[in-house]
Write a protein that holds these residues in place. Sequence first.
Motif, PDB file in Angstrom:
ATOM      1  N   SER A  95      16.988  89.924  85.406  1.00  0.00           N
ATOM      2  CA  SER A  95      16.101  88.924  85.993  1.00  0.00           C
ATOM      3  C   SER A  95      16.479  87.521  85.522  1.00  0.00           C
ATOM      4  O   SER A  95      16.543  86.577  86.331  1.00  0.00           O
ATOM      5  CB  SER A  95      14.652  89.225  85.642  1.00  0.00           C
ATOM      6  OG  SER A  95      13.791  88.241  86.165  1.00  0.00           O
ATOM      7  N   ASP A 113      18.424  97.390  82.184  1.00  0.00           N
ATOM      8  CA  ASP A 113      18.035  96.168  81.484  1.00  0.00           C
ATOM      9  C   ASP A 113      17.520  95.139  82.490  1.00  0.00           C
ATOM     10  O   ASP A 113      18.155  94.121  82.790  1.00  0.00           O
ATOM     11  CB  ASP A 113      19.246  95.612  80.717  1.00  0.00           C
ATOM     12  CG  ASP A 113      18.829  94.593  79.653  1.00  0.00           C
ATOM     13  OD1 ASP A 113      17.654  94.163  79.683  1.00  0.00           O
ATOM     14  OD2 ASP A 113      19.673  94.235  78.822  1.00  0.00           O
ATOM     15  N   GLN A 114      16.341  95.427  83.027  1.00  0.00           N
ATOM     16  CA  GLN A 114      15.780  94.599  84.082  1.00  0.00           C
ATOM     17  C   GLN A 114      15.450  93.174  83.623  1.00  0.00           C
ATOM     18  O   GLN A 114      15.584  92.224  84.391  1.00  0.00           O
ATOM     19  CB  GLN A 114      14.516  95.259  84.646  1.00  0.00           C
ATOM     20  CG  GLN A 114      14.788  96.501  85.486  1.00  0.00           C
ATOM     21  CD  GLN A 114      15.618  96.160  86.725  1.00  0.00           C
ATOM     22  OE1 GLN A 114      15.364  95.179  87.400  1.00  0.00           O
ATOM     23  NE2 GLN A 114      16.628  96.989  86.977  1.00  0.00           N
ATOM     24  N   GLN A 115      15.021  93.020  82.387  1.00  0.00           N
ATOM     25  CA  GLN A 115      14.669  91.687  81.896  1.00  0.00           C
ATOM     26  C   GLN A 115      15.896  90.784  81.860  1.00  0.00           C
ATOM     27  O   GLN A 115      15.846  89.628  82.291  1.00  0.00           O
ATOM     28  CB  GLN A 115      14.043  91.794  80.499  1.00  0.00           C
ATOM     29  CG  GLN A 115      13.555  90.442  79.975  1.00  0.00           C
ATOM     30  CD  GLN A 115      12.855  90.567  78.630  1.00  0.00           C
ATOM     31  OE1 GLN A 115      12.783  91.660  78.058  1.00  0.00           O
ATOM     32  NE2 GLN A 115      12.330  89.458  78.130  1.00  0.00           N
TER      33      GLN A 115
END
Length: 362
Positions: free
Chosen positions: A107, A102-104
């Motif tokens: 970030s 879950d990179q978003q």
Amino acid sequence: MAALCRLAPRLQTVRICRSIGHKTDDLLQNELVQRHIKRVIDEQKCISSRLESGQVPESDRRELNLRLVEVSKVVKAFEKTQLVFRDLTEIQTLIHNTRAEDQQMLSLLREEHEELSRRTEKLNKELIETLVPADDLDSRSVILEVAAGRTTGGGVHHAAVRISGGSVYRWLKFEGGTHRVQRIPEVGLSSRMQRIHTGTMTVIVLPQPRDVDIQIASKDLRIDTFRSRGAGGQSVNTTDSAVRAVHLPTGTVAECQQFRSQLQNRDAALRVLRARLYQSIMGRQRAQTHAARRQQVGTRSQSERIRTYNFSQDRVTDHRIAYVTRDIKEFMRGGEALEEVLRLLQENHEREALLKLVQNIS
């Protein structure tokens, strides 16, 4: 008051906001500093309890209220750090529990973490500032002197300017000391003689003394009356018209037997007494100013330098805090670089002052 302090509940270990890599964290995690913060929090509880009890003599109430204002500043600043600490801990937990895919979300959480870290550092600095007792001289205007060093040429060897405004001494006091200048003269020398020339100048920053208004409390004053006497011990009059005024705290004495009226002699004696007290106070202020001046002048040698301006390398170095910046001309114009070094010097002073305070208390 001591008994009330002993009754105050024991606090848990003081938790300070931590943001990795900042000097404020190391200082506020210092055991002596944490003990001091706990003492201040306990003191606020004690003073509040005393004032709320209604058993404080009126003579003590004003002093306790003034002290309550001071310690409350520390407590409020500390409470703000605790709120951010909880937010930062929560974000760190969320980052740890978020899946790598879950990179978003990661970030967004990291951006929030960076913002909270910056706020943590800001609040930690504010807390340190409240913990350090204010310098009574900080609000003063200043006389700033510049004196050429022993080996420095030039037509002007000394100049002075008065700088007035709010908190002038607070920000300019760190400019006092020996400044070294390294440059290559642009004109007047052959190419083989164009080597680096080093000179020094001493900057002296003196806080301006305030005008002193002498008020003598009646409890600090003793008035004696006696018969005035003329030369050879002959009586001038047969009434106790002469007056001796004594300032009890300092032992300063003024007498007057000039007039036949005791009231006139009393007024004259009090005027002389006030003048002598004023002279004494101004003398102490001048002594403090001269001591500050001697400390800043030093020997004017290069080994005592606090800052170097290297024109050939376009570099300014403040040796007290290992600060280096480029674009020397912009620095000399008094732009953001100068403001930054003054701010860093102020913060460094506050850190050192806090460590000295807690060490003395312990």
